[in-house]
Design an enzyme around this catalytic site. Structure first.
Site, PDB file in Angstrom:
ATOM      1  N   GLU A 164      11.846  23.273 -34.851  1.00  0.00           N
ATOM      2  CA  GLU A 164      10.439  23.043 -35.178  1.00  0.00           C
ATOM      3  C   GLU A 164       9.578  23.936 -34.284  1.00  0.00           C
ATOM      4  O   GLU A 164       9.837  24.073 -33.107  1.00  0.00           O
ATOM      5  CB  GLU A 164      10.119  21.560 -34.935  1.00  0.00           C
ATOM      6  CG  GLU A 164       8.776  21.139 -35.426  1.00  0.00           C
ATOM      7  CD  GLU A 164       8.505  21.622 -36.840  1.00  0.00           C
ATOM      8  OE1 GLU A 164       9.206  21.210 -37.760  1.00  0.00           O
ATOM      9  OE2 GLU A 164       7.568  22.439 -37.008  1.00  0.00           O
ATOM     10  N   LEU A 166       6.093  23.649 -34.040  1.00  0.00           N
ATOM     11  CA  LEU A 166       4.716  23.150 -33.980  1.00  0.00           C
ATOM     12  C   LEU A 166       4.146  23.152 -32.562  1.00  0.00           C
ATOM     13  O   LEU A 166       4.879  23.070 -31.585  1.00  0.00           O
ATOM     14  CB  LEU A 166       4.645  21.744 -34.572  1.00  0.00           C
ATOM     15  CG  LEU A 166       5.563  20.670 -33.994  1.00  0.00           C
ATOM     16  CD1 LEU A 166       4.967  20.031 -32.766  1.00  0.00           C
ATOM     17  CD2 LEU A 166       5.816  19.624 -35.069  1.00  0.00           C
ATOM     18  N   GLU A 168       1.460  21.242 -29.992  1.00  0.00           N
ATOM     19  CA  GLU A 168       0.723  19.995 -29.803  1.00  0.00           C
ATOM     20  C   GLU A 168      -0.744  20.291 -30.058  1.00  0.00           C
ATOM     21  O   GLU A 168      -1.231  21.363 -29.690  1.00  0.00           O
ATOM     22  CB  GLU A 168       0.900  19.475 -28.374  1.00  0.00           C
ATOM     23  CG  GLU A 168       2.266  18.883 -28.156  1.00  0.00           C
ATOM     24  CD  GLU A 168       2.446  18.354 -26.743  1.00  0.00           C
ATOM     25  OE1 GLU A 168       1.452  17.947 -26.128  1.00  0.00           O
ATOM     26  OE2 GLU A 168       3.588  18.370 -26.264  1.00  0.00           O
ATOM     27  N   ASN A 220       9.848  30.884 -27.596  1.00  0.00           N
ATOM     28  CA  ASN A 220       9.085  30.258 -26.512  1.00  0.00           C
ATOM     29  C   ASN A 220       9.155  31.092 -25.232  1.00  0.00           C
ATOM     30  O   ASN A 220       8.173  31.197 -24.498  1.00  0.00           O
ATOM     31  CB  ASN A 220       9.592  28.840 -26.249  1.00  0.00           C
ATOM     32  CG  ASN A 220       8.859  27.820 -27.115  1.00  0.00           C
ATOM     33  OD1 ASN A 220       8.004  28.185 -27.912  1.00  0.00           O
ATOM     34  ND2 ASN A 220       9.189  26.552 -26.954  1.00  0.00           N
ATOM     35  N   PHE A 261      -1.856  34.605 -27.323  1.00  0.00           N
ATOM     36  CA  PHE A 261      -1.106  34.354 -26.084  1.00  0.00           C
ATOM     37  C   PHE A 261      -1.303  35.437 -25.042  1.00  0.00           C
ATOM     38  O   PHE A 261      -0.429  35.740 -24.241  1.00  0.00           O
ATOM     39  CB  PHE A 261       0.389  34.081 -26.371  1.00  0.00           C
ATOM     40  CG  PHE A 261       0.579  32.650 -26.793  1.00  0.00           C
ATOM     41  CD1 PHE A 261       0.126  32.226 -28.028  1.00  0.00           C
ATOM     42  CD2 PHE A 261       1.127  31.724 -25.946  1.00  0.00           C
ATOM     43  CE1 PHE A 261       0.227  30.902 -28.409  1.00  0.00           C
ATOM     44  CE2 PHE A 261       1.238  30.393 -26.310  1.00  0.00           C
ATOM     45  CZ  PHE A 261       0.782  29.988 -27.549  1.00  0.00           C
ATOM     46  N   LEU A 262      -2.506  36.047 -25.051  1.00  0.00           N
ATOM     47  CA  LEU A 262      -2.861  37.005 -24.011  1.00  0.00           C
ATOM     48  C   LEU A 262      -4.039  36.479 -23.219  1.00  0.00           C
ATOM     49  O   LEU A 262      -4.750  37.231 -22.588  1.00  0.00           O
ATOM     50  CB  LEU A 262      -3.221  38.365 -24.636  1.00  0.00           C
ATOM     51  CG  LEU A 262      -2.051  39.278 -25.001  1.00  0.00           C
ATOM     52  CD1 LEU A 262      -2.567  40.588 -25.573  1.00  0.00           C
ATOM     53  CD2 LEU A 262      -1.150  39.562 -23.801  1.00  0.00           C
ATOM     54  N   LYS A 263      -4.265  35.165 -23.272  1.00  0.00           N
ATOM     55  CA  LYS A 263      -5.405  34.612 -22.536  1.00  0.00           C
ATOM     56  C   LYS A 263      -4.946  34.176 -21.150  1.00  0.00           C
ATOM     57  O   LYS A 263      -4.037  33.369 -21.019  1.00  0.00           O
ATOM     58  CB  LYS A 263      -5.987  33.433 -23.321  1.00  0.00           C
ATOM     59  CG  LYS A 263      -7.307  32.984 -22.766  1.00  0.00           C
ATOM     60  CD  LYS A 263      -8.062  32.110 -23.731  1.00  0.00           C
ATOM     61  CE  LYS A 263      -9.236  31.397 -23.085  1.00  0.00           C
ATOM     62  NZ  LYS A 263      -9.692  31.917 -21.812  1.00  0.00           N
ATOM     63  N   CYS A 272       7.087  22.286 -23.355  1.00  0.00           N
ATOM     64  CA  CYS A 272       7.986  23.195 -24.085  1.00  0.00           C
ATOM     65  C   CYS A 272       8.268  24.524 -23.394  1.00  0.00           C
ATOM     66  O   CYS A 272       9.421  24.860 -23.141  1.00  0.00           O
ATOM     67  CB  CYS A 272       7.413  23.467 -25.465  1.00  0.00           C
ATOM     68  SG  CYS A 272       7.119  21.966 -26.382  1.00  0.00           S
ATOM     69  N   LYS A 275      10.169  24.324 -20.041  1.00  0.00           N
ATOM     70  CA  LYS A 275      11.494  23.727 -20.274  1.00  0.00           C
ATOM     71  C   LYS A 275      12.419  24.735 -20.965  1.00  0.00           C
ATOM     72  O   LYS A 275      13.573  24.910 -20.570  1.00  0.00           O
ATOM     73  CB  LYS A 275      11.330  22.475 -21.143  1.00  0.00           C
ATOM     74  CG  LYS A 275      12.609  21.917 -21.702  1.00  0.00           C
ATOM     75  CD  LYS A 275      12.353  20.646 -22.494  1.00  0.00           C
ATOM     76  CE  LYS A 275      11.783  20.881 -23.875  1.00  0.00           C
ATOM     77  NZ  LYS A 275      12.726  21.358 -24.881  1.00  0.00           N
TER      78      LYS A 275
HETATM   79  C1  UGA Z   1       4.614  25.709 -27.689  1.00  0.00           C
HETATM   80  C2  UGA Z   1       4.696  26.848 -28.734  1.00  0.00           C
HETATM   81  O1  UGA Z   1       3.432  27.478 -28.888  1.00  0.00           O
HETATM   82  C3  UGA Z   1       5.134  26.298 -30.085  1.00  0.00           C
HETATM   83  O2  UGA Z   1       5.309  27.367 -31.014  1.00  0.00           O
HETATM   84  C4  UGA Z   1       6.463  25.543 -29.910  1.00  0.00           C
HETATM   85  O3  UGA Z   1       6.904  25.001 -31.136  1.00  0.00           O
HETATM   86  C5  UGA Z   1       6.260  24.422 -28.910  1.00  0.00           C
HETATM   87  O4  UGA Z   1       5.857  25.000 -27.640  1.00  0.00           O
HETATM   88  C6  UGA Z   1       7.564  23.678 -28.783  1.00  0.00           C
HETATM   89  O5  UGA Z   1       8.528  24.219 -28.227  1.00  0.00           O
HETATM   90  O6  UGA Z   1       7.687  22.587 -29.355  1.00  0.00           O
HETATM   91  P1  UGA Z   1       2.747  23.848 -27.036  1.00  0.00           P
HETATM   92  O7  UGA Z   1       3.598  23.590 -25.835  1.00  0.00           O
HETATM   93  O8  UGA Z   1       2.247  22.702 -27.841  1.00  0.00           O
HETATM   94  O9  UGA Z   1       3.564  24.803 -28.079  1.00  0.00           O
HETATM   95  O10 UGA Z   1       1.477  24.618 -26.522  1.00  0.00           O
HETATM   96  P2  UGA Z   1       0.849  26.094 -26.612  1.00  0.00           P
HETATM   97  O11 UGA Z   1      -0.356  26.055 -27.453  1.00  0.00           O
HETATM   98  O12 UGA Z   1       1.902  27.083 -26.925  1.00  0.00           O
HETATM   99  O13 UGA Z   1       0.389  26.296 -25.081  1.00  0.00           O
HETATM  100  C7  UGA Z   1       1.331  26.336 -24.007  1.00  0.00           C
HETATM  101  C8  UGA Z   1       0.652  26.656 -22.698  1.00  0.00           C
HETATM  102  O14 UGA Z   1       0.312  28.027 -22.633  1.00  0.00           O
HETATM  103  C9  UGA Z   1      -0.659  25.895 -22.423  1.00  0.00           C
HETATM  104  O15 UGA Z   1      -0.672  25.504 -21.067  1.00  0.00           O
HETATM  105  C10 UGA Z   1      -1.727  26.919 -22.722  1.00  0.00           C
HETATM  106  O16 UGA Z   1      -2.922  26.655 -22.025  1.00  0.00           O
HETATM  107  C11 UGA Z   1      -1.042  28.178 -22.219  1.00  0.00           C
HETATM  108  N1  UGA Z   1      -1.584  29.424 -22.833  1.00  0.00           N
HETATM  109  C12 UGA Z   1      -1.468  29.631 -24.176  1.00  0.00           C
HETATM  110  C13 UGA Z   1      -2.177  30.373 -22.006  1.00  0.00           C
HETATM  111  O17 UGA Z   1      -2.282  30.212 -20.776  1.00  0.00           O
HETATM  112  N2  UGA Z   1      -2.655  31.537 -22.580  1.00  0.00           N
HETATM  113  C14 UGA Z   1      -2.550  31.766 -23.900  1.00  0.00           C
HETATM  114  O18 UGA Z   1      -3.002  32.840 -24.353  1.00  0.00           O
HETATM  115  C15 UGA Z   1      -1.960  30.807 -24.729  1.00  0.00           C
END
Ligand code: UGA
Length: 457
Positions: A164, A166, A168, A220, A261-263, A272, A275
């Site tokens: 999956e 997705l 959160e 991931n 994902f470049l922020k 996720c 881990k």
């Molecule tokens: C992540 C993946 O994006 C999903 O595709 C994957 O399915 C999921 O893990 C999983 O393994 O189940 P999630 O953990 O819900 O999803 O959150 P993200 O939106 O990916 O954010 C992860 C972290 O990265 C957050 O702390 C967010 O603030 C940080 N982030 C994200 C950044 O610091 N910069 C960015 O540009 C994007």
């Protein structure tokens, strides 16, 4: 009958599906599959969680999910039970239980093994068990062995991978609009059965089980590396007097890189990315590989969190006896999830260094009893020497800088997630430090090296 459900895309082959585990992945997959036209039975072992679900409440915060589940239950398409015998009539059972990391970083697959054993021993006909949880490559092979050992001799249990993807806070949308559906199976018949759970127009990648399992880890891990790269570029921008927002936007406009994902920020968190990064490293180590890039991302992520602490010390000095207000506890906006949130690390370090911490978050509860949590951000910042914004919640962009200034004792604001209007805050006498922008003054020491390089050689 509600037309919203009827308007959804349709599965190719309506099927009775069992889903084991009512967490993020289980609940979203169950609701998504039922909305596609399947009849879904969710099996949840935790009696408190089950009671909540039966009352119509959700154990997780996820936009739109509670309403959809309610609708599907009323339509008779979805129900919850603790009885594993519910898998009896199902031809497909999804395993959506947790695979948390052990303290050494290796994934803990005990919940998965126990769920597989239970499902196989209750099967009354041939069954396909689908592993939805994120697992190291080779897990489906192992689970199939476990199932063979537990199922009746006349019953064939096949195991397949269908990871999956997705996120959160956008889980339902991600389920219904997949970039790809990955199906890993050892036999075409099994692959087809899983593919037909989804609408014909959805993009499906059929592969073997180990490749499917590795796709999730690889995706991931790549995201973790990408965010870590952005954080290093942001730090470099700060030293050079450049603007990371522009630099990363300009970098991401190259379609080979892409803007997502470049922020930069205080490092990635959640249940996720970290881990799966540890899981990927553990898997690589087991076969004698170092996983150098994933290791580097792990180390950059620890550094990115520490950078916030250094910023705080840079502006208010020694933290002993200082009052720091933390805005944002969850690992990202739109969720109450604090698992592996950068805020947790920052709070632990600054508390250890003697700071008093108050905090606020629109959804997340307090990290622990020693932290004073307030619903209202202005209550959280009252009397603070410094404020650190650690989650990019839209609620924080709307804060009134005048009011913030008048509630605070000091003037330091660290915006680690780039949500506030820096000029408006500075106009109110607040000293804002970001993590992504240096001072673009003409006589910045950074020009000395290029100057020297123009002269030498
Ligand atoms: C992540 C993946 O994006 C999903 O595709 C994957 O399915 C999921 O893990 C999983 O393994 O189940 P999630 O953990 O819900 O999803 O959150 P993200 O939106 O990916 O954010 C992860 C972290 O990265 C957050 O702390 C967010 O603030 C940080 N982030 C994200 C950044 O610091 N910069 C960015 O540009 C994007």
């Amino acid at each position: 009958m509600d037309t919203w459900i009827e308007d959804r895309p349709r599965a190719q082959q309506p099927t009775l599906v069992g889903v084991v585990g009512a967490g993020y992945v289980g609940l979203t997959s169950a609701a998504g599959l039922a909305a596609l036209g399947h009849r879904v039975r969710v099996i949840e072992a935790d009696p408190d969680r089950l009671a909540m679900l039966e009352r119509g409440e959700l154990p997780i915060v996820e936009p739109g999910l509670a309403e959809l589940i309610d609708e599907l239950r009323r339509a008779g398409r979805l129900d919850f039970t603790s009885a594993m015998s519910a898998v009896g009539g199902a031809s497909v059972v999804l395993l959506c239980v947790g695979t948390p990391p052990r303290s050494d970083g290796d994934p803990d697959l005990r919940q998965l093994a126990s769920a597989a054993r239970d499902v196989a021993s209750h099967a009354t006909a041939d069954l396909v068990v689908v592993v939805k949880s994120t697992v190291p490559p080779g897990t489906c092979d192992a689970i199939e062995l476990i199932c063979h050992g537990s199922a009746r001799e006349d019953i064939a249990v096949r195991v397949a991978s269908n990871p999956e993807f997705l996120r959160e806070s956008r889980a339902l949308w991600d389920f219904m609009h997949p970039d790809r559906v990955v199906v890993g199976a050892a036999e075409r018949r099994v692959a087809t059965l899983i593919r037909d759970l989804y609408p014909a127009e959805w993009p499906v990648l059929l592969t073997d089980r180990r490749s499917a399992e590795l796709i999730k880890y690889a995706a991931n891990t790549f995201l973790a590396i990408k965010i870590s790269y952005a954080n290093e570029i942001a730090a470099l921008c700060e030293h050079l007097g450049a603007d990371a927002g522009d630099v990363l936007e300009g970098t991401g406009l190259d379609p080979r890189v892409g803007p997502q994902f470049l922020k930069p920020g205080p490092g990635f968190g959640g249940s996720c990315l970290g881990k799966d990064l540890s899981g990927m490293i553990a898997v690589a180590n087991r076969v004698g590989l170092e996983a150098q890039l994933p290791r580097a991302a792990q180390s950059v992520n620890g550094w990115a969190r520490m950078r916030v602490v250094e910023k705080l010390e840079g502006v208010i000095g020694d933290l002993e006896g200082k009052h720091v207000a933390i805005l944002g506890l969850a690992f990202k906006p739109g969720t109450d999830d604090i698992r592996d949130s950068p805020a947790l690390d920052v709070i632990a370090i600054i508390t250890e260094r003697g700071a008093r911490v108050t905090a606020t978050d629109p959804l997340a509860a307090a990290v622990d009893a020693s932290i004073e949590r307030f619903d209202d951000p202005y209550d959280a910042v009252r009397g603070a020497d410094a404020v650190a914004i650690l989650t990019a919640c839209p609620e924080f962009s709307g804060l009134d800088p005048h009011r913030l200034r008048s509630e605070m004792h000091g003037t330091a604001v660290i915006d680690a997630v780039g949500v506030i209007d820096v000029d408006a805050f500075e106009a109110c006498g607040l000293d804002v430090a970001g993590i992504d922008r240096g001072t673009p003054c003409a006589f910045h020491p950074v020009i000395l090296s290029p100057l020297r390089w123009t002269l030498s050689g």
